[in-house]
Design an enzyme around this catalytic site. Structure first.
Site, PDB file in Angstrom:
ATOM      1  N   ASN A  89       0.810  -1.228   0.000  1.00 29.39           N
ATOM      2  CA  ASN A  89       0.000   0.000   0.000  1.00 29.39           C
ATOM      3  C   ASN A  89       0.839   1.272   0.000  1.00 29.39           C
ATOM      4  O   ASN A  89       0.402   2.301  -0.515  1.00 29.39           O
ATOM      5  CB  ASN A  89      -0.917  -0.015   1.238  1.00 29.39           C
ATOM      6  CG  ASN A  89      -1.543   1.338   1.512  1.00 29.39           C
ATOM      7  OD1 ASN A  89      -2.412   1.797   0.783  1.00 29.39           O
ATOM      8  ND2 ASN A  89      -1.081   1.991   2.573  1.00 29.39           N
ATOM      9  N   TYR A 156       5.425   9.084 -10.073  1.00 25.24           N
ATOM     10  CA  TYR A 156       4.305   8.335  -9.506  1.00 25.24           C
ATOM     11  C   TYR A 156       3.643   7.457 -10.556  1.00 25.24           C
ATOM     12  O   TYR A 156       3.357   6.274 -10.301  1.00 25.24           O
ATOM     13  CB  TYR A 156       3.293   9.312  -8.904  1.00 25.24           C
ATOM     14  CG  TYR A 156       2.203   8.642  -8.099  1.00 25.24           C
ATOM     15  CD1 TYR A 156       2.459   8.184  -6.808  1.00 25.24           C
ATOM     16  CD2 TYR A 156       0.920   8.469  -8.620  1.00 25.24           C
ATOM     17  CE1 TYR A 156       1.463   7.572  -6.061  1.00 25.24           C
ATOM     18  CE2 TYR A 156      -0.077   7.867  -7.882  1.00 25.24           C
ATOM     19  CZ  TYR A 156       0.193   7.418  -6.601  1.00 25.24           C
ATOM     20  OH  TYR A 156      -0.790   6.798  -5.865  1.00 25.24           O
ATOM     21  N   LYS A 160       3.491   3.235 -10.479  1.00 25.39           N
ATOM     22  CA  LYS A 160       2.242   2.474 -10.503  1.00 25.39           C
ATOM     23  C   LYS A 160       2.122   1.630 -11.773  1.00 25.39           C
ATOM     24  O   LYS A 160       1.607   0.501 -11.729  1.00 25.39           O
ATOM     25  CB  LYS A 160       1.048   3.420 -10.372  1.00 25.39           C
ATOM     26  CG  LYS A 160       0.975   4.126  -9.031  1.00 25.39           C
ATOM     27  CD  LYS A 160       0.936   3.147  -7.856  1.00 25.39           C
ATOM     28  CE  LYS A 160       0.733   3.847  -6.524  1.00 25.39           C
ATOM     29  NZ  LYS A 160       0.750   2.908  -5.367  1.00 25.39           N
ATOM     30  N   THR A 193      -6.941  11.892   1.035  1.00 24.14           N
ATOM     31  CA  THR A 193      -5.756  11.660   1.851  1.00 24.14           C
ATOM     32  C   THR A 193      -4.796  12.834   1.727  1.00 24.14           C
ATOM     33  O   THR A 193      -5.032  13.779   0.973  1.00 24.14           O
ATOM     34  CB  THR A 193      -5.034  10.381   1.396  1.00 24.14           C
ATOM     35  OG1 THR A 193      -4.607  10.561   0.032  1.00 24.14           O
ATOM     36  CG2 THR A 193      -5.951   9.168   1.478  1.00 24.14           C
TER      37      THR A 193
END
Length: 252
Positions: A89, A156, A160, A193
């Site tokens: 995660n 990023y 991913k 978040t």
């Protein structure tokens, strides 16, 4: 026969990781949380002290993290567990800027935490449990940004996308084993978040999509960490987990 389930969770000290850890503990799972800092909120959710282990471990130090996990897993007895799961995660967003403006240390850390560490932890997880006959699962928390490009998000997006790619490879490898693990790389949707705060507060001159992220927040389109965590954990419980290696909680 034991009914104890073991879940290893990275990034379990805050955000969706914390929410997932709390929910797993409530379900009776034993949780190993690997994060840079321990969480008092996570500790408070543990029904008993022996149900939660918290490691303060920088995933940017991939060698140390992988060695530590491998050694610990090899010390366990397979017969003590009904299942074992790894949830990758943890992730970081470096400075939100074009690649030409990104400092090399920031780039390196983003790729180590977001891609190198999940690959290394998955490798030692599978190696240490290769002879285990109980159900084994790996769930990568991926992102829609791994499946579509975005300016000023090269690190990023690349992490991913790489996460999705190695999951496909691992699925092929494990399919040939009699008790191989199931693996899924799952996009969890847009979540309220600290990462979203970074994105919507970025400089518009460096980040052309900042308006889209502000709109998601202003339009109430962000899931809470608890809501998103429940959807991710629900995916783990699906009977068809692993049938589709690349998945999205917003799709059936």
């Amino acid at each position: 026969m034991t009914t104890k389930h073991l879940t290893i969770l990275t990034g379990g000290s805050r955000g969706m990781g914390l929410a997932m850890g709390q929910q797993l503990l409530a379900k009776g799972h034993t949780v190993l949380s690997i994060a840079r800092r321990s969480s008092s909120a996570l500790a408070a959710a543990a029904p008993s002290p022996d149900q939660l282990i918290q490691w303060e471990q920088d995933l940017g130090d991939t060698d140390a993290a992988a060695q530590r996990l491998g050694d610990w897993l090899r010390s366990l007895q397979a017969s003590d567990w009904a299942s074992i799961t790894l949830i990758n995660n943890a992730g970081v967003i470096p400075q939100i800027a074009p690649l030409s403006d990104l400092a090399t240390p920031d780039l390196r850390n983003a790729l180590r935490v977001g891609l190198e560490a999940p690959m290394a932890l998955t490798g030692v997880f599978l190696g240490a449990t290769d002879s285990w006959t109980v159900p084994k699962k790996v769930l990568n928390v991926s992102s829609g940004l791994g499946r579509r490009p975005m300016a000023s998000q090269a690190a990023y997006c690349t992490a991913k996308a790489g996460m999705d790619a190695y999951a496909r490879c691992v699925a092929l490898e494990e399919a040939h084993k009699p008790h191989g693990a199931k693996i899924v790389s799952l996009a969890p949707g847009v979540i309220d978040t600290d990462m979203q705060v970074q994105l919507r507060n970025a400089d518009a001159g460096a980040f052309p999509d900042v308006g889209n992220f502000k709109g998601l927040h202003e339009g109430g389109k962000l899931s809470s960490p608890a809501e998103a965590g429940a959807k991710v954990l629900g995916w783990l419980d699906r009977a068809d987990f692993g049938q589709h290696v690349i998945a999205d909680v917003r799709e059936p």
